[in-house]
Scaffold this motif. Structure first.
Motif, PDB file in Angstrom:
ATOM      1  N   GLN A  64       0.869  -1.295  -0.112  1.00 59.70           N
ATOM      2  CA  GLN A  64       0.141   0.016   0.097  1.00 59.70           C
ATOM      3  C   GLN A  64       0.879   1.401   0.164  1.00 59.70           C
ATOM      4  O   GLN A  64       0.589   2.308   0.625  1.00 59.70           O
ATOM      5  CB  GLN A  64      -1.030  -0.177   1.017  1.00 59.70           C
ATOM      6  CG  GLN A  64      -1.948  -0.936   0.992  1.00 59.70           C
ATOM      7  CD  GLN A  64      -3.044  -1.002   2.175  1.00 59.70           C
ATOM      8  OE1 GLN A  64      -3.645  -0.159   2.562  1.00 59.70           O
ATOM      9  NE2 GLN A  64      -3.179  -2.350   2.791  1.00 59.70           N
ATOM     10  N   ALA A  65       2.203   1.286  -0.800  1.00 57.87           N
ATOM     11  CA  ALA A  65       2.881   2.415  -0.854  1.00 57.87           C
ATOM     12  C   ALA A  65       1.841   3.517  -1.860  1.00 57.87           C
ATOM     13  O   ALA A  65       1.179   2.874  -2.541  1.00 57.87           O
ATOM     14  CB  ALA A  65       4.220   2.163  -1.586  1.00 57.87           C
ATOM     15  N   SER A  66       2.097   4.564  -1.407  1.00 52.56           N
ATOM     16  CA  SER A  66       1.151   5.624  -2.291  1.00 52.56           C
ATOM     17  C   SER A  66       1.755   5.676  -3.725  1.00 52.56           C
ATOM     18  O   SER A  66       1.098   6.172  -4.765  1.00 52.56           O
ATOM     19  CB  SER A  66       1.123   6.706  -1.535  1.00 52.56           C
ATOM     20  OG  SER A  66       2.434   7.447  -1.493  1.00 52.56           O
ATOM     21  N   SER A  67       2.827   5.704  -3.919  1.00 52.55           N
ATOM     22  CA  SER A  67       3.650   5.948  -5.175  1.00 52.55           C
ATOM     23  C   SER A  67       4.876   5.217  -5.380  1.00 52.55           C
ATOM     24  O   SER A  67       5.690   5.232  -4.262  1.00 52.55           O
ATOM     25  CB  SER A  67       3.722   7.447  -5.709  1.00 52.55           C
ATOM     26  OG  SER A  67       4.650   7.590  -4.730  1.00 52.55           O
ATOM     27  N   VAL A  68       5.395   4.781  -6.531  1.00 54.01           N
ATOM     28  CA  VAL A  68       6.635   3.901  -6.685  1.00 54.01           C
ATOM     29  C   VAL A  68       7.217   4.293  -8.024  1.00 54.01           C
ATOM     30  O   VAL A  68       6.467   4.562  -8.863  1.00 54.01           O
ATOM     31  CB  VAL A  68       6.298   2.517  -6.610  1.00 54.01           C
ATOM     32  CG1 VAL A  68       7.636   1.866  -6.609  1.00 54.01           C
ATOM     33  CG2 VAL A  68       5.493   1.959  -5.420  1.00 54.01           C
ATOM     34  N   ILE A  69       8.457   4.534  -7.945  1.00 52.67           N
ATOM     35  CA  ILE A  69       9.123   4.872  -9.152  1.00 52.67           C
ATOM     36  C   ILE A  69      10.470   4.013  -9.277  1.00 52.67           C
ATOM     37  O   ILE A  69      11.196   3.820  -8.256  1.00 52.67           O
ATOM     38  CB  ILE A  69       9.968   6.423  -9.033  1.00 52.67           C
ATOM     39  CG1 ILE A  69       8.707   7.308  -8.957  1.00 52.67           C
ATOM     40  CG2 ILE A  69      10.887   6.451 -10.349  1.00 52.67           C
ATOM     41  CD1 ILE A  69       9.147   8.927  -9.216  1.00 52.67           C
ATOM     42  N   GLY A  70      10.789   3.405 -10.228  1.00 55.01           N
ATOM     43  CA  GLY A  70      11.730   2.406 -10.462  1.00 55.01           C
ATOM     44  C   GLY A  70      12.659   2.944 -11.612  1.00 55.01           C
ATOM     45  O   GLY A  70      12.484   3.450 -12.634  1.00 55.01           O
TER      46      GLY A  70
END
Length: 243
Positions: A64-70
């Motif tokens: 439930q992370a709000s946003s993720v950048i890879g």
């Protein structure tokens, strides 16, 4: 040097067949200990450096992370990650880790798995990560252990019957480039000492919270006979630091 071996067709073809590529996080022998160091991700913003197929990115969203950048240097890796991801809150950026330039205090967690030993200057990356973390934010990463990276050969010594005799450590204090073999020949890695990792983090301003030298899970040790050799020398180093 920003070597992008993962876009080499021969290398990528071999990488796709590795257990951690096929099975994901559960196929990675160190995952159970890396996972234990990741803080609660509910409503948190996450950056994954060297994201590969995006396994950690998708895990963060499952938590439930709000946003993720890879971020990854490899076009093939990013393409595969996008194919495996159906989530508008995960975005992937094709970029060398060395070139990241995110806003100050942007992320709650910066995560990286087995990427920094391909980077020439960990000191520079440490400072960039510190700057883009929010106060109180966490930096969790794994690298190949300095005992593993000290020699170009990065392999066991064998007897004439092919049995593993021992793991040699040599040139440990001589940091820098190692040209080795991993899946294919001519793979560039960078060796640095255990103390360099720690002191670079301290110099950047981090507080060291935990250090792990992981061994495979009991399940892996019992199901994969050759995994027992991982008890003879450390292959990975995992560090949790906080801003």
């Amino acid at each position: 040097m920003k070597q992008n071996k993962y876009d080499d067709e021969k290398f990528f073809s071999a990488y796709k067949k590795m257990p951690r590529s096929v099975k994901g996080l559960e196929g990675a022998g160190e995952w159970h200990q890396l996972k234990a160091l990741i803080p609660d991700l509910r409503n948190k913003s996450v950056l994954d450096l060297g994201c590969g197929f995006g396994w950690h990115c998708r895990y963060a969203r499952e938590q439930q992370a709000s946003s993720v950048i890879g971020v990854d240097i490899s076009e093939k890796m990013i393409q595969k990650a996008r194919e495996m991801t159906d989530d508008p809150l995960i975005s992937y950026i094709k970029m060398p880790i060395e070139d990241i330039n995110f806003s100050g205090s942007q992320f709650d967690l910066v995560l990286s798995s087995l990427a920094f030993h391909y980077i020439k200057s960990f000191k520079t990356i440490g400072k960039k990560v510190y700057d883009c973390l929010k106060p109180g934010g966490s930096f969790v990463f794994s690298v190949e252990h300095p005992i593993f990276t000290s020699r170009n050969e990065q392999d066991w010594y064998y007897d004439d019957k092919g049995s593993r005799l021992h793991w040699a450590v040599d040139n440990y204090q001589t940091e820098g480039l190692r040209e080795t073999t991993f899946l294919t020949e001519n793979v560039i890695k960078y060796h640095r000492t255990f103390s360099t990792y720690i002191n670079n983090l301290i110099d950047a301003g981090f507080i060291i919270k935990a250090i792990k030298e992981p061994i495979p899970s009991e399940e892996m040790l019992n199901s994969i006979p050759e995994m027992k050799d991982e008890l003879r020398r450390p292959m990975f180093l995992i560090i949790l630091a906080e801003k």
